[in-house]
Design an enzyme around this catalytic site. Structure first.
Site, mmCIF file in Angstrom:
data_model
loop_
_atom_site.group_PDB
_atom_site.id
_atom_site.type_symbol
_atom_site.label_atom_id
_atom_site.label_comp_id
_atom_site.label_asym_id
_atom_site.label_seq_id
_atom_site.Cartn_x
_atom_site.Cartn_y
_atom_site.Cartn_z
ATOM 1 N N HIS A 171 0.769 -1.282 -0.107
ATOM 2 C CA HIS A 171 0.025 -0.028 -0.114
ATOM 3 C C HIS A 171 0.765 1.405 -0.136
ATOM 4 O O HIS A 171 0.836 2.314 -0.842
ATOM 5 C CB HIS A 171 -1.125 -0.029 1.200
ATOM 6 N N GLU A 172 1.860 1.253 0.950
ATOM 7 C CA GLU A 172 2.707 2.438 0.850
ATOM 8 C C GLU A 172 3.524 2.624 -0.182
ATOM 9 O O GLU A 172 3.881 3.654 -0.751
ATOM 10 C CB GLU A 172 3.606 2.518 2.064
ATOM 11 N N HIS B 120 2.035 4.727 -2.835
ATOM 12 C CA HIS B 120 2.094 5.957 -2.528
ATOM 13 C C HIS B 120 3.606 6.594 -2.922
ATOM 14 O O HIS B 120 3.689 7.327 -3.743
ATOM 15 C CB HIS B 120 2.132 6.431 -0.985
ATOM 16 N N GLU C 218 -4.076 8.612 -2.408
ATOM 17 C CA GLU C 218 -4.646 7.487 -2.056
ATOM 18 C C GLU C 218 -5.078 6.477 -2.995
ATOM 19 O O GLU C 218 -5.023 5.327 -2.876
ATOM 20 C CB GLU C 218 -5.999 7.772 -1.096
#
Lengths: 501, 501
Positions: free
Chosen positions: A266-267, A270, A296
Site C-alpha cells: 500500500h505505502e 504512494h 490514496e
C-alpha cells in the site's frame, strides 16, 4: 531597473518554500521512525519554526503583488506547465493568506492540546474528557472554514475540503457516496454469502527480519527505487520524505505475516507516485502530487487492485512460502487469496476490508458536515455514531473507544479529509480498469511479477503529470470519463461476489 | 509603544536561529546515516535554504540595532548568564555580519566544488588535479580572513580560528605547540623502547551486531542516555543531532573489534557533553557547547584518559571477552591495554596514536598559517608536507594520497580548525588530572565500570556551564591554572613510557 519577472520571483520564493516543506517532511519522518522520546520538545521547536517561517515567506505582501502581476501581465506568455504552476501557487497562497496568523496559531495549539487529551480519552473510553478540547478545535475549525469560504466564495465545508482535495465539492461527493450507500449493503450480503468459511492462515511465528526481507523484495518487484528511498518501522505506517528520497514505514506482527506485507505494498503505491513525479519541476508546486484522493488512489490501486488480486498472489505465494513458510501450510495461492479478500463488517475503519470500508467513510463524511454546520452537537455525537454504524453496517458499537474516539482526524483538526479515502478507492478502480483496457496483458504480467506495464501506464497517465492538470481532468483524460462509482461497484462484485479477480 | 526589550527580541530571534540550526543538525545526521544516494540533490537544496534563511535572520539590520541597544541600555540590569548570552549573540552576529552574502556564497560553492574534485584527486593520488580548486578556496578563505580581521581587529588567521575556538590566538597556540614539539620526539623514542613487542590481537570475525550490542552496553555504562540519543552507522563516525537527541555514529570492521568500540566511546564523550548542557538555555547561544577544543577535550577525555586506561580495561576486558570472544584468547586486560596503547609513527592522522597525533596537528597548523599568509605556495605544499613529516615524525611520505591529500579540511575551506584537536588533547589531560585530584576514587571507580563520579565532576565543571564563561575561564576555574602542556606531556610519559595508567 531589475528586469526579473514577477513569475520568476515567485518561482524562487516557492522553491524556498518547497525546500522548507521538504525539510519538514524529513523531520516528520524522523520523528515517527527514528527520534528518541527525549527529542520531542526540540523537534516541536524545529517544526514550529520551519512552519512559521514558511507561513511568513508565503504571506508577505510582495507575494500577493507578484501573483497579481504575473496573472495580469505574464500568464499569456507562459507555457502550459508554468501557467498551471502559477495556478497552484495562487491556491497555496489563498489558503495561507485567508487566515491571520493568530487564528492559525490558536488552531494549531488547540489541535495539539486536543490530540494529547484524545490519546488518553481513547485509551480510557472517556469521550466526556475530550469533549471540551474537541469543542474548541471545532469552533476554531469552523472559524477557519467560514473565513476561507468568504474569501473563496464557496461553502465552509468545501473550503476545508479544498486543502486536501483541490476543486473538490461536497455536493458532488455526497451524490457519489449516496449512490454507493444504496448498493453497498446488497454487495456486502452477496459477498458474505459467496466467500465461504474462513481459511486457516499459515502458522507463525514470522520473524520481523524475514518479513522485512520479503517486503523489500516485493517493493523492488513493484518498482520501488531503493536508490531513492527507504523502508523503516514506525507505530503508524506511512509514506513520507521527498520524491527523490521517499521514506515508507511499516510495523511487523510476528504472529501474522499477511498484514505488514500488504501494508508495505500500500505505502509502495504512494511511494511510486512520489518517485514518478516530474523531475523537471521538483521544487515547484506544479511538480507535486495532486490532492489526497489521487494519492490514496495510487496506494489503493497498488494494494487492492494489483496486489490482492488472484493474479499477483499466484506470483507471490511461492515467494512468501519460501521466505516465511518453513514448509508449513496455508501458503497456496487460493488460501492467501481468501485471506486477502475476506469480508467482515467490523467496528474499526483501519481494519476494514474493501467492501465495508466505504461505509466507515460515508458515516464520517455525514457526521463531520453536521458537526461543522451545527446540525449535530458534540453531546449527540456518540449516539449518532452508534446509529450510523447500525444503519450502514449492521454492527453494534459497544463503546466510544471503538466508536467516535477511534480516529485521530477530528481531534487533530482534520475535517474534510475522510472522503478522500473512498474517492481514492473509486479512482483506483477506474484507473486500473482503464490501464487494463489499454494494456490487456497487465493481469498476466502481475501473475509473472512484472509490474512494468502497469507502472508504465501510471507513470504516463498519472505520476508524470504532477499538478499540471486537476484531479478531475487527469481522471477524464486517463479513463475517458469523470469519476464513476459504477466502476468501483463492478470491481467489488467481480472480486467479492464472483470471486473472479 | 511596545515595551519588549531589545534583549527579549534578541532571545526570540536567536531561539528561531537555534531551531533552524538544530534542524540542520538532524538533516546533516540523516544525510550521513540514513539518506539514500538519490536524495542528495534535494537535501542540498533543503540545507542551502535553511542556512540562507538563518544568515538572513541573523544579519537583518534590526539585529545589529537590538545588539547595540541591549549592550548600551540593558546589559547592566541582566544577570550573569544573560550577559554571557548577549556576548555570544554578538559573537555569532559579528561572524555573519562581517561578510557580504556574495562572498559567503562564492566560498560555499568553491568549497563544494573543491571537495568533489578532492575526493577523486585523493583516490588517484593526483594533487595537481585539485590544485586549481584549492587555490580558489584559499583565495576566498584569505578574503574572508582579511575582511573579518579588519572587523575584529585581529590577525587574519585568528579571525578564522575564532569561528572554531572563540578567543583563541595563534600566538598562544604556537607557544604551546612549540613547547610540545621539543619534547615529543624524546617521549616517542622512550615509548617505542618501553612498549615491547606487538601483542597478538583476538581472532575474528566479530559480527557487527555483536559489536553494536557491546557498544550500546558500554555507552550506557559511560552514562549515555538512550532516551535522548541514538547509535547508528556511517562511513565517517561523528556526533550530531541536538542536546536532547544526540546522534552518534560508528562503523564496524568485522575483522577488528577494537576500533569501533573505542570510536564509539570517543563519540560518547562528545555526546555526554551535549546531553549535559544546561537545559534552561536550550534555545540560546549561551546554552551551547564552548568551542571545538573543549568539545574535543570531552571525547578525548572519555577515550584517551578514561577508556584506554588500564583501570577501565580491567572492567571492560571480561565483558568484551563475553560478548565478542567466543572463548578465544587475547581478551585479557594486559593484551587489550597493550593493543590500545600501542605507539607507532605513521602517515595518517586519523589512525595516529596519542603520542604521535600532536605532530600531525603541529605540521598542519604550521602549513596552514604559511598558506594563508602566502609564505607557502600550493606548488610547494607537497614537498613541505614531506619535509615536515620527516622532521617531526621521521617517516617518509611515499605519495600525496597519504600526504597532503589525506584530510578533507583545507579542501572544504576549514582553515584554523586543526589546532583544536591537540588543544583538546591537552585540555582533556588537564581536566582529567583535576577530576582525579578532586575525586581520587575515579580510577578505581572506572575499574568497576562506575562512571558516575567522573561524569558528575564533568557535569559540574564543564557541561553545565554551557558558554557562560570562556574556554580559558572554564579551564582555569576547573583546574586552577591556564592550559599547561606539561600536564599532557606528563600523562604521555606515565602511560607510554612508565606504562603505569
Amino acid at each position: 531597473m531589475d528586469s526579473t519577472s514577477a513569475y520568476d520571483r515567485l518561482k524562487a520564493r516557492f522553491a524556498r518554500l518547497g525546500h522548507l516543506g521538504d525539510a519538514v517532511g524529513v523531520l516528520d519522518w524522523d520523528l515517527a521512525a527514528m527520534m528518541p522520546e527525549g527529542g520531542a520538545e526540540a523537534r516541536a521547536g524545529q517544526l514550529a519554526t520551519l512552519r512559521s517561517i514558511s507561513h511568513d515567506l508565503l504571506t508577505l505582501p510582495e507575494v500577493g503583488d507578484w501573483l497579481d502581476a504575473a496573472e495580469r501581465d505574464e500568464a499569456a506568455t507562459l507555457g502550459d506547465w508554468d501557467r498551471a504552476n502559477l495556478r497552484a501557487m495562487r491556491r497555496e497562497w489563498r489558503h495561507a493568506a485567508a487566515l491571520d496568523s493568530d487564528l492559525v496559531e490558536a488552531h494549531s495549539h488547540a489541535c495539539s492540546a486536543c490530540e494529547m487529551v484524545w490519546r488518553r480519552a481513547r485509551a480510557e473510553d472517556d469521550f466526556a474528557a475530550v469533549r471540551g478540547p474537541l469543542a474548541t478545535v471545532l469552533d476554531l475549525t469552523r472559524e477557519i472554514a467560514v473565513t476561507k469560504s468568504q474569501a473563496f466564495g464557496c461553502s465552509p465545508y468545501d473550503a476545508l475540503l479544498d486543502a486536501y482535495e483541490p476543486e473538490g465539492s461536497q455536493a458532488a461527493i455526497a451524490a457519489v457516496f449516496d449512490d454507493l450507500a444504496v448498493d453497498l449493503p446488497g454487495i456486502l450480503d452477496d459477498a458474505l454469502a459467496a466467500q465461504g468459511p474462513a481459511p486457516i492462515p499459515p502458522n507463525g511465528p514470522f520473524p520481523a527480519a524475514r518479513q522485512r526481507a520479503l517486503a523489500v523484495r516485493l517493493m523492488e518487484t513493484a518498482g520501488f527505487d531503493f536508490h531513492r528511498g527507504r523502508l523503516d518501522t514506525s507505530l503508524h505506517p506511512f509514506c513520507g520524505g521527498v520524491p527523490d528520497d521517499v521514506r515508507i514505514t511499516t510495523r511487523y506482527d510476528e504472529s501474522d505475516a499477511t498484514g505488514a506485507i500488504m501494508g508495505v505494498l500500500h505505502e509502495t503505491g504512494h511511494a511510486l507516485y512520489e518517485q514518478g513525479l516530474p523531475a523537471d519541476w521538483r521544487d515547484q508546486p506544479v511538480g507535486r502530487a495532486l490532492g489526497m484522493s489521487v494519492h490514496e488512489s495510487q496506494s489503493l490501486l497498488m494494494e487492492m487492485q494489483a496486489c490482492r488480486s488472484r493474479a499477483f498472489l499466484t506470483y507471490a505465494a511461492p515467494i512468501m512460502a519460501d521466505m516465511l513458510g518453513d514448509g508449513g501450510s496455508g501458503w497456496d495461492t487460493e488460501t492467501l487469496y481468501r485471506l486477502y479478500t475476506r469480508v467482515e463488517p467490523g467496528l474499526i475503519r483501519v481494519d476494514a476490508d474493501e467492501v465495508t470500508y466505504p461505509a466507515h467513510v460515508i458515516l464520517r463524511f455525514r457526521l463531520e458536515r453536521a458537526l461543522l454546520s451545527g446540525d449535530l452537537t458534540l453531546g449527540d455525537l456518540p449516539g449518532a455514531w452508534r446509529d450510523g454504524m447500525r444503519d450502514l453496517l449492521g454492527v453494534t458499537v459497544p463503546d466510544d473507544r471503538d466508536g467516535c474516539l477511534q480516529d485521530i482526524h477530528w481531534y487533530d483538526g482534520a475535517i474534510g479529509y475522510f472522503p478522500t479515502y473512498t474517492l481514492g478507492a473509486m479512482t483506483a478502480a477506474q484507473l486500473f480498469q482503464a490501464a487494463v483496457q489499454a494494456v490487456p496483458s497487465i493481469p498476466d504480467d502481475l501473475a509473472r511479477g512484472d509490474f512494468g506495464p502497469l507502472l508504465g501506464w501510471l507513470r504516463e497517465h498519472v505520476h508524470a503529470l504532477g499538478s499540471s492538470v486537476t484531479a478531475a481532468e487527469m481522471l477524464t483524460r486517463a479513463t475517458g470519463k469523470p469519476l464513476d462509482a459504477g466502476v468501483f461497484k463492478a470491481h467489488l462484485r467481480r472480486r467479492y461476489v464472483d470471486r473472479a479477480v
